[in-house]
Design a protein around this motif. Sequence first.
Motif, PDB file in Angstrom:
ATOM      1  N   VAL A 150      37.846   5.341   1.134  1.00  0.00           N
ATOM      2  CA  VAL A 150      38.862   4.455   0.545  1.00  0.00           C
ATOM      3  C   VAL A 150      38.244   2.767  -0.040  1.00  0.00           C
ATOM      4  N   LEU A 151      36.839   2.472   0.365  1.00  0.00           N
ATOM      5  CA  LEU A 151      36.281   1.530  -0.158  1.00  0.00           C
ATOM      6  C   LEU A 151      35.161   1.808  -1.021  1.00  0.00           C
ATOM      7  N   GLY A 152      34.984   3.069  -1.337  1.00  0.00           N
ATOM      8  CA  GLY A 152      34.185   3.616  -2.538  1.00  0.00           C
ATOM      9  C   GLY A 152      34.836   3.234  -3.769  1.00  0.00           C
ATOM     10  N   ASP A 153      33.709   3.278  -4.956  1.00  0.00           N
ATOM     11  CA  ASP A 153      34.306   3.037  -6.161  1.00  0.00           C
ATOM     12  C   ASP A 153      35.344   3.827  -6.934  1.00  0.00           C
ATOM     13  N   ASP A 154      35.328   5.090  -6.479  1.00  0.00           N
ATOM     14  CA  ASP A 154      36.119   6.109  -6.882  1.00  0.00           C
ATOM     15  C   ASP A 154      37.646   5.673  -6.536  1.00  0.00           C
ATOM     16  N   ALA A 155      37.725   5.522  -5.153  1.00  0.00           N
ATOM     17  CA  ALA A 155      39.259   5.323  -4.725  1.00  0.00           C
ATOM     18  C   ALA A 155      39.681   3.958  -5.140  1.00  0.00           C
ATOM     19  N   GLN A 156      38.775   2.994  -5.249  1.00  0.00           N
ATOM     20  CA  GLN A 156      38.884   1.563  -5.747  1.00  0.00           C
ATOM     21  C   GLN A 156      39.346   1.562  -7.292  1.00  0.00           C
ATOM     22  N   VAL A 157      38.732   2.190  -7.937  1.00  0.00           N
ATOM     23  CA  VAL A 157      39.124   2.367  -9.413  1.00  0.00           C
ATOM     24  C   VAL A 157      40.493   3.109  -9.648  1.00  0.00           C
ATOM     25  N   ALA A 158      40.700   3.951  -8.793  1.00  0.00           N
ATOM     26  CA  ALA A 158      42.038   5.010  -8.726  1.00  0.00           C
ATOM     27  C   ALA A 158      43.154   4.073  -8.454  1.00  0.00           C
ATOM     28  N   LEU A 159      42.967   3.174  -7.373  1.00  0.00           N
ATOM     29  CA  LEU A 159      43.908   2.223  -6.870  1.00  0.00           C
ATOM     30  C   LEU A 159      44.157   1.054  -7.798  1.00  0.00           C
ATOM     31  N   TRP A 160      42.978   0.634  -8.522  1.00  0.00           N
ATOM     32  CA  TRP A 160      43.311  -0.335  -9.335  1.00  0.00           C
ATOM     33  C   TRP A 160      44.222   0.081 -10.586  1.00  0.00           C
ATOM     34  N   VAL A 161      43.842   1.063 -11.044  1.00  0.00           N
ATOM     35  CA  VAL A 161      44.776   1.669 -11.946  1.00  0.00           C
ATOM     36  C   VAL A 161      46.355   1.798 -11.811  1.00  0.00           C
TER      37      VAL A 161
ATOM     38  N   THR B  67      49.068   6.214  -0.547  1.00  0.00           N
ATOM     39  CA  THR B  67      48.168   6.814   0.180  1.00  0.00           C
ATOM     40  C   THR B  67      47.040   6.036   0.471  1.00  0.00           C
ATOM     41  N   LEU B  68      46.572   5.885  -0.911  1.00  0.00           N
ATOM     42  CA  LEU B  68      45.280   4.896  -0.948  1.00  0.00           C
ATOM     43  C   LEU B  68      45.636   3.496  -0.382  1.00  0.00           C
ATOM     44  N   ALA B  69      46.804   2.762  -0.622  1.00  0.00           N
ATOM     45  CA  ALA B  69      47.091   1.495  -0.266  1.00  0.00           C
ATOM     46  C   ALA B  69      46.822   1.390   1.448  1.00  0.00           C
ATOM     47  N   GLU B  70      47.571   2.256   1.887  1.00  0.00           N
ATOM     48  CA  GLU B  70      47.627   2.311   3.463  1.00  0.00           C
ATOM     49  C   GLU B  70      46.472   2.624   4.162  1.00  0.00           C
ATOM     50  N   SER B  71      45.659   3.786   3.520  1.00  0.00           N
ATOM     51  CA  SER B  71      44.475   3.856   3.980  1.00  0.00           C
ATOM     52  C   SER B  71      43.283   2.891   4.143  1.00  0.00           C
ATOM     53  N   PHE B  72      43.508   2.148   2.793  1.00  0.00           N
ATOM     54  CA  PHE B  72      42.678   0.869   2.571  1.00  0.00           C
ATOM     55  C   PHE B  72      43.264  -0.276   3.487  1.00  0.00           C
ATOM     56  N   VAL B  73      44.409  -0.307   3.795  1.00  0.00           N
ATOM     57  CA  VAL B  73      44.644  -1.488   4.666  1.00  0.00           C
ATOM     58  C   VAL B  73      44.179  -1.033   6.219  1.00  0.00           C
TER      59      VAL B  73
ATOM     60  N   GLY C 153      32.490  -1.932  -7.566  1.00  0.00           N
ATOM     61  CA  GLY C 153      33.740  -1.668  -6.461  1.00  0.00           C
ATOM     62  C   GLY C 153      34.171  -2.654  -5.525  1.00  0.00           C
ATOM     63  N   PRO C 154      33.262  -3.224  -5.022  1.00  0.00           N
ATOM     64  CA  PRO C 154      33.563  -4.253  -3.898  1.00  0.00           C
ATOM     65  C   PRO C 154      34.259  -5.380  -4.551  1.00  0.00           C
ATOM     66  N   VAL C 155      34.168  -5.637  -5.935  1.00  0.00           N
ATOM     67  CA  VAL C 155      34.867  -6.860  -6.811  1.00  0.00           C
ATOM     68  C   VAL C 155      36.255  -6.490  -6.882  1.00  0.00           C
ATOM     69  N   LEU C 156      36.551  -4.853  -7.320  1.00  0.00           N
ATOM     70  CA  LEU C 156      37.762  -4.247  -7.497  1.00  0.00           C
ATOM     71  C   LEU C 156      38.357  -4.590  -6.182  1.00  0.00           C
ATOM     72  N   ALA C 157      37.557  -3.858  -5.216  1.00  0.00           N
ATOM     73  CA  ALA C 157      38.630  -4.371  -3.707  1.00  0.00           C
ATOM     74  C   ALA C 157      39.125  -5.512  -3.291  1.00  0.00           C
ATOM     75  N   VAL C 158      38.415  -6.692  -3.696  1.00  0.00           N
ATOM     76  CA  VAL C 158      39.244  -7.787  -3.412  1.00  0.00           C
ATOM     77  C   VAL C 158      40.465  -7.992  -4.306  1.00  0.00           C
ATOM     78  N   ASP C 159      40.300  -7.622  -5.676  1.00  0.00           N
ATOM     79  CA  ASP C 159      41.449  -7.685  -6.771  1.00  0.00           C
ATOM     80  C   ASP C 159      42.682  -6.797  -6.114  1.00  0.00           C
ATOM     81  N   ASN C 160      42.137  -5.618  -5.563  1.00  0.00           N
ATOM     82  CA  ASN C 160      43.170  -4.562  -5.282  1.00  0.00           C
ATOM     83  C   ASN C 160      43.956  -5.112  -3.744  1.00  0.00           C
ATOM     84  N   LEU C 161      42.894  -5.788  -2.996  1.00  0.00           N
ATOM     85  CA  LEU C 161      43.654  -6.139  -1.744  1.00  0.00           C
ATOM     86  C   LEU C 161      44.723  -7.095  -2.039  1.00  0.00           C
TER      87      LEU C 161
END
Lengths: 63, 327
Positions: B34-45, B73-79, B205-213
């Motif tokens: 969930v912290l990888g680029d793939d999941a973070q791009v998916a969550l961002w979209v 699913t992605l958001a809960e696993s991320f949190v 990916g780590p920058v997307l993760a901040v925006d997604n959080l």
Amino acid sequence: MTGPVRVTPCPDGPLLVRGADVVTDEDGTDHPVTRPVVALCVCGKSGRRPWCDDTHRSIRRST
Amino acid sequence: MELPTPRGPVSAHVVHALRSGDAFEPAVAASADVLGDDAQVALWVLLQLHYRDFDDAARDAEWDVGAVALRQTLAESFVDRLRGLVTERVALARDAADDVPGQVMAMIGAADGPSLAAYLHREATREQVLSFLRQRSLYALKESDAHSFVLPRVHGSVKVALAELQYDEYGAGRPDRLHAGMYAEALVAAGLDPRYGRYVDEVAGPVLAVDNLISVLALQRRTRAASLGQLAAFEATSSLPSRRIAAGIERVGLPRAVAAYFDEHVEADAAHEQIALRAVCGALVAAEPELADDVLFGAAAYLELDERSAVHLLARWRDDEVVEAAS
């Protein structure tokens, strides 16, 4: 702006001022207030006086 | 904006479903890092569906049941993952002060990650400063929008304080001072494209993760207190770094208009920090003491991800220098 000016001191931080139109500094220079709430420097070390620029945090860290 | 380039199977599925109109399959996210680029791009979209349109999507999927299920699913696993990563930050902060504003400040004081602002101030090349502006663009071109989703979920003086902060972020009645608009002007002055989402393919990916959080916490009522803790940590780590970033922008010879956005944040965020810490988070916890840990979690998760993004960008930029030195 109409209504009272409200001043709220923050522990170890600036004064929050709401409702002011102008802040006059110690040299007599007027600084127009353009925000709904502004933070006024209290520590005297801000580079943006009369506004707070968080410099008090660096001072506190280094002492 | 256009859909980004996928970075793996989950983001490929999300982009395909939006572009084609085919159904979303929430199970696709089950084994993703969930912290990888793939999941973070998916969550961002999936999160962007709540803010903007994708020009190349086949339909409006904001409330598509499959899209929401996959997003959750992605958001809960991320949190959940973040909760595990910040246990120590939260425990240290809780013991360091007896009120929430003091605990958040203690958490910030204890953070010992590398400073992106210091690098931009003293060392970054002009191209690295431009790269930073592109990386920052996803957040800054919708600056503060996430926290507007929190307004109806808080009450009384907390709502008033959050609205006061948001009003300033939104220009305090002056369209030319809308912060997101000022960032668009900064991008134009730097010769960059001011359209939202234009640079998503190069955002790490780590920058997307901040925006997604920021979006995930703000979009769920049950994480409203964490969203406000995140906001407080953001505002309280903005004023001093903004001054250094503005100085770095001027050092590399970019136009004054580029630095103006960061200059604005020196004074604005010195005030917003106090409002967010005391009138928002402090007042929220005074009214609902059981939310204290959520506030601390939001602050800690933001600081954790912000630190990871700084580590990533600094490593990338230092690699650039090695490559340049060797060539």
